[in-house]
Design a protein around this motif. Structure first.
Motif, mmCIF file in Angstrom:
data_model
loop_
_atom_site.group_PDB
_atom_site.id
_atom_site.type_symbol
_atom_site.label_atom_id
_atom_site.label_comp_id
_atom_site.label_asym_id
_atom_site.label_seq_id
_atom_site.Cartn_x
_atom_site.Cartn_y
_atom_site.Cartn_z
ATOM 1 N N THR A 128 19.350 -45.801 -59.815
ATOM 2 C CA THR A 128 19.338 -45.471 -61.243
ATOM 3 C C THR A 128 18.023 -45.889 -61.890
ATOM 4 N N CYS A 129 17.560 -47.087 -61.556
ATOM 5 C CA CYS A 129 16.287 -47.552 -62.112
ATOM 6 C C CYS A 129 15.137 -46.682 -61.627
ATOM 7 N N HIS A 130 15.206 -46.226 -60.386
ATOM 8 C CA HIS A 130 14.197 -45.292 -59.898
ATOM 9 C C HIS A 130 14.242 -43.991 -60.682
ATOM 10 N N GLU A 131 15.447 -43.537 -61.016
ATOM 11 C CA GLU A 131 15.576 -42.308 -61.795
ATOM 12 C C GLU A 131 14.933 -42.447 -63.172
ATOM 13 N N SER A 132 15.000 -43.651 -63.755
ATOM 14 C CA SER A 132 14.349 -43.842 -65.054
ATOM 15 C C SER A 132 12.847 -43.651 -64.952
ATOM 16 N N TYR A 133 12.285 -43.910 -63.764
ATOM 17 C CA TYR A 133 10.878 -43.633 -63.505
ATOM 18 C C TYR A 133 10.659 -42.155 -63.211
ATOM 19 N N ALA A 134 11.485 -41.616 -62.329
ATOM 20 C CA ALA A 134 11.292 -40.242 -61.867
ATOM 21 C C ALA A 134 11.442 -39.223 -62.993
ATOM 22 N N ARG A 135 12.218 -39.547 -64.027
ATOM 23 C CA ARG A 135 12.474 -38.602 -65.109
ATOM 24 C C ARG A 135 11.444 -38.696 -66.236
ATOM 25 N N SER A 136 10.465 -39.562 -66.077
ATOM 26 C CA SER A 136 9.400 -39.626 -67.071
ATOM 27 C C SER A 136 8.213 -38.809 -66.594
ATOM 28 N N ASP A 137 7.379 -38.395 -67.513
ATOM 29 C CA ASP A 137 6.210 -37.584 -67.160
ATOM 30 C C ASP A 137 5.178 -38.379 -66.369
ATOM 31 N N THR A 138 5.122 -39.698 -66.605
ATOM 32 C CA THR A 138 4.128 -40.531 -65.927
ATOM 33 C C THR A 138 4.651 -41.133 -64.633
ATOM 34 N N LYS A 139 5.955 -40.999 -64.379
ATOM 35 C CA LYS A 139 6.626 -41.618 -63.228
ATOM 36 C C LYS A 139 6.619 -43.136 -63.329
ATOM 37 N N LEU A 140 6.547 -43.620 -64.568
ATOM 38 C CA LEU A 140 6.739 -45.030 -64.879
ATOM 39 C C LEU A 140 7.928 -45.142 -65.822
ATOM 40 N N GLY A 141 8.655 -46.246 -65.748
ATOM 41 C CA GLY A 141 9.911 -46.342 -66.485
ATOM 42 C C GLY A 141 9.764 -46.891 -67.886
ATOM 43 N N PRO A 142 10.651 -46.476 -68.791
ATOM 44 C CA PRO A 142 10.625 -46.984 -70.166
ATOM 45 C C PRO A 142 11.204 -48.395 -70.252
ATOM 46 N N VAL B 20 5.037 -45.734 -57.476
ATOM 47 C CA VAL B 20 4.645 -46.611 -58.585
ATOM 48 C C VAL B 20 3.161 -46.932 -58.499
ATOM 49 N N VAL B 21 2.680 -47.217 -57.300
ATOM 50 C CA VAL B 21 1.248 -47.499 -57.113
ATOM 51 C C VAL B 21 0.411 -46.333 -57.628
ATOM 52 N N LYS B 22 0.781 -45.122 -57.242
ATOM 53 C CA LYS B 22 0.013 -43.950 -57.670
ATOM 54 C C LYS B 22 0.069 -43.767 -59.184
ATOM 55 N N ALA B 23 1.237 -44.020 -59.784
ATOM 56 C CA ALA B 23 1.356 -43.885 -61.232
ATOM 57 C C ALA B 23 0.540 -44.948 -61.958
ATOM 58 N N LEU B 24 0.548 -46.165 -61.449
ATOM 59 C CA LEU B 24 -0.266 -47.222 -62.048
ATOM 60 C C LEU B 24 -1.743 -46.856 -61.995
ATOM 61 N N GLU B 25 -2.168 -46.335 -60.867
ATOM 62 C CA GLU B 25 -3.562 -45.938 -60.707
ATOM 63 C C GLU B 25 -3.927 -44.806 -61.668
ATOM 64 N N LYS B 26 -3.012 -43.866 -61.853
ATOM 65 C CA LYS B 26 -3.334 -42.684 -62.642
ATOM 66 C C LYS B 26 -3.263 -42.943 -64.141
ATOM 67 N N TYR B 27 -2.285 -43.728 -64.580
ATOM 68 C CA TYR B 27 -2.049 -43.837 -66.017
ATOM 69 C C TYR B 27 -2.352 -45.220 -66.610
ATOM 70 N N CYS B 28 -2.393 -46.255 -65.781
ATOM 71 C CA CYS B 28 -2.596 -47.607 -66.311
ATOM 72 C C CYS B 28 -3.946 -48.203 -65.945
ATOM 73 N N ARG B 29 -4.584 -47.684 -64.918
ATOM 74 C CA ARG B 29 -5.896 -48.209 -64.541
ATOM 75 C C ARG B 29 -6.956 -47.638 -65.490
ATOM 76 N N VAL B 30 -7.724 -48.524 -66.066
ATOM 77 C CA VAL B 30 -8.817 -48.127 -66.947
ATOM 78 C C VAL B 30 -10.105 -48.727 -66.397
ATOM 79 N N GLU B 31 -11.182 -48.551 -67.110
ATOM 80 C CA GLU B 31 -12.485 -48.969 -66.588
ATOM 81 C C GLU B 31 -12.541 -50.454 -66.264
ATOM 82 N N ALA B 32 -11.836 -51.271 -67.024
ATOM 83 C CA ALA B 32 -11.977 -52.719 -66.876
ATOM 84 C C ALA B 32 -10.637 -53.407 -66.667
#
Length: 603
Positions: free
Chosen positions: A458-472, A522-534
């Protein structure tokens, strides 16, 4: 994590005992848990609140705009909505403490130097002779000394594992997570070293109101992760800063034991249930102003057991165990509605104040520490096991529900009325239930493993159903919505670890490859949406692929999220669950295989 080797006027402590690097790591683990205990467990925030001011903070240095202005010494904290987060357990809850005194002189450490070569093959340390340290002042208490050889002989696995044959893909993914940790650390070091957390968008440090005037929270939180990932140079940098600069000289004036003793006055209530806030200088304690009728919080007084028992084991002083065992007596004596534990308890009357039950914020780590107390005792603490079994039975009967779409979730309970919401904070429960299932009676083992798997799904689904694949932050099951946030205030993600924590436990206990695959998502989503320049930043809305970053790299991202992801792609004998129990901040404490006690001696 905390390494305390040198205090003003005292020789480096582990160095004085002639400890090797693995031995020093054991001290790091214990002191990390103790630090978490002291500046977390007694200082809890309610949903959606933080504090505008500190209790007795130090004055801001000139030019440091992040430091708060000092209020009057006894001023009550004034809440503000700095974030809509409902923080889990200890992590991003307020660690409000009293004045710790003047900062220590920044003298160079006189302990031994370790040179660690980082690498996947293992870290090897070479130790040089330490220069003579100044004579220590006369001690008024018996210092505890850890029987390392006895403890080490009881370990069933090497701390960092054996790294046998493994698939190239698994190793590559682990190395990627290690690179993420190094990236997060390097940017923190470059832009915020010595501050509590990094603001990666503005490339500066944040001190804020979260840590009671202390600084360097990311350094303290990251130490064991750096060690486990064999980032030797970075580990040495962090260790050196803690030795020289971490402002705990008053609290740890003699030994770590004194820090535990400074918390004891909080237990001076009619019931022995500790109040929520303590002035470490005066010993005065009080309850949070926002807590109903001066109540204490379940996840507050229920998240002391592991650290206090370990403190007794190391010191030989039974008072720490007596305090937390009394909490159990009170909880066992009081009537529990439907067998459930509400979140608010009066430390004066010993009665529940509100019948709000949650496995997420305000309640969570109480349940976690029941099963982990049993595990850390090497399965001798049968009372903890029974309390956990009874609590889980009530939770399953009254709170566990299945949605129309077949998703299993844990609702919240408010005086008999269910709120069909599950917070990200509650997603640790999949891993907790799996841990308990592994040791359950044979007829119930598979049932609880299945329940753990369903909740984790269920917790995985909360990630999978978001556009970023990260959970609310929270997701609901009402009005035709399932596993999605329905309120704007619940759509954010602040680099939380609970979901990947459950992935790690489920992988270790089932070896179902889907948990590694989910972790990699989760790793890929963190890299795509949460990783910034610094660095890495939380995002304000997981349902848009154009992220609005919150400009905060939380210290628990390094302490927990990246650690659990890394362990997910490690062999099972790296911090084996047979030898280690993770406290609520993912800092490992040893399983007491030998019922070891410390040796005390007067200096």
């Amino acid at each position: 994590m905390l390494l305390l080797r040198k205090l003003p006027g005292m020789p480096g402590w582990p160095a004085a005992l002639g400890l090797r690097l693995p031995q020093k790591f054991l001290f790091l683990l214990f002191l990390s848990g103790l630090l978490t205990l002291c500046f977390g467990a007694l200082f809890l925030l309610p949903d959606s609140s933080r504090f505008k001011r500190l209790f007795l903070p130090r004055r801001a240095a000139a030019g440091d705009s992040d430091l708060p202005r000092s209020p009057p010494a006894a001023a009550a904290a004034e809440p503000r909505h700095a974030s809509p987060a409902a923080p889990r357990r200890l992590r991003d809850k307020l660690r409000a403490a009293a004045r710790l005194g003047a900062p220590p002189a920044h003298t160079s450490a006189g302990g031994s130097k370790q040179q660690v070569q980082p690498g996947e093959g293992g870290a090897e340390a070479g130790t040089e002779s330490a220069p003579a340290a100044p004579a220590a002042p006369r001690q008024t208490r018996a210092p505890f000394r850890f029987d390392y050889e006895k403890f080490h002989s009881s370990l069933r696995h090497p701390v960092l594992g054996r790294r046998g044959g493994e698939e190239l893909e698994t190793r590559a993914r682990r190395l990627k997570i290690k690179e993420m940790m190094k990236f997060a650390w390097d940017n923190y070091k470059r832009y915020a070293f010595g501050k509590n957390e990094l603001r990666p968008l503005t490339k500066n440090g944040h001190i804020g109101n979260m840590f009671g005037g202390l600084r360097g929270a990311t350094i303290v939180d990251a130490l064991d992760t750096l060690y486990i990932m064999e980032l030797g140079e970075e580990f040495q940098e962090a260790k050196s800063w803690v030795e020289k600069s971490f402002d705990l000289n008053v609290v740890f004036k003699n030994k770590a034991l004194e820090l535990g003793e400074k918390l004891l006055p909080a237990f001076n209530t009619p019931t022995g249930i500790p109040r929520g806030v303590i002035n470490l200088g005066s010993g005065m304690s009080w309850s949070w102003g926002w807590a109903s009728a001066g109540s204490s919080i379940l996840a507050e007084f229920g998240t002391l057991h592991l650290e206090f028992l370990h403190l007794t084991e190391l010191s030989g002083n039974p008072v720490f165990t007596e305090k937390v065992m009394n909490i159990r007596k009170v909880l066992n004596r009081i009537e529990k509605p439907q067998g459930l534990y509400p979140n608010f308890l009066s430390p004066v009357t010993g009665n529940w104040v509100q019948h709000h039950v949650s496995v997420g914020g305000l309640g969570d780590s109480f349940y976690e520490y029941l099963i982990k107390s049993w595990l850390m005792s090497d399965k001798r603490d049968t009372d903890a096991r029974k309390m956990y079994n009874d609590a889980l039975e009530a939770i399953e009967k009254h709170l566990v529900k299945k949605s129309a779409g077949g998703l299993t979730y844990i609702a919240e309970w408010r005086g008999g009325i269910l709120d069909h919401k599950m917070g990200h904070l509650a997603c640790f429960s999949g891993g907790m239930i799996a841990l308990g299932a592994e040791q359950a009676a044979e007829e119930k083992k598979q049932h609880y493993l299945d329940l753990a798997a369903e909740i984790t799904h269920t917790c995985h689904e909360s990630y999978a159903r978001s556009d970023t694949k990260l959970g609310p932050e929270a997701f609901r099951f009402d009005s035709g919505t399932e596993a999605m946030a329905t309120r704007l205030s619940e759509r954010y993600y602040i680099l939380r670890p609970e979901v990947v924590e459950s992935y790690m436990y489920m992988w270790r206990l089932t070896h179902d490859p889907k948990y590694r695959q989910w972790g990699w998502e989760v790793v890929k989503a963190l890299e795509k949406y949460c990783r910034v320049e610094a660095g890495f930043s939380g995002i304000r809305d997981v349902y848009t692929t154009t992220p609005n970053h919150d400009n905060m790299q939380q210290s628990f991202f390094l302490a927990e999220t990246l650690k659990y992801l890394y362990l997910l792609f490690c062999d099972d004998d790296v911090l084996s669950l047979e030898d280690w129990v993770f406290n609520t901040e993912a800092h490992p404490l040893p399983v007491n295989h030998t019922n070891f006690k410390a040796k005390a001696s007067m200096q």
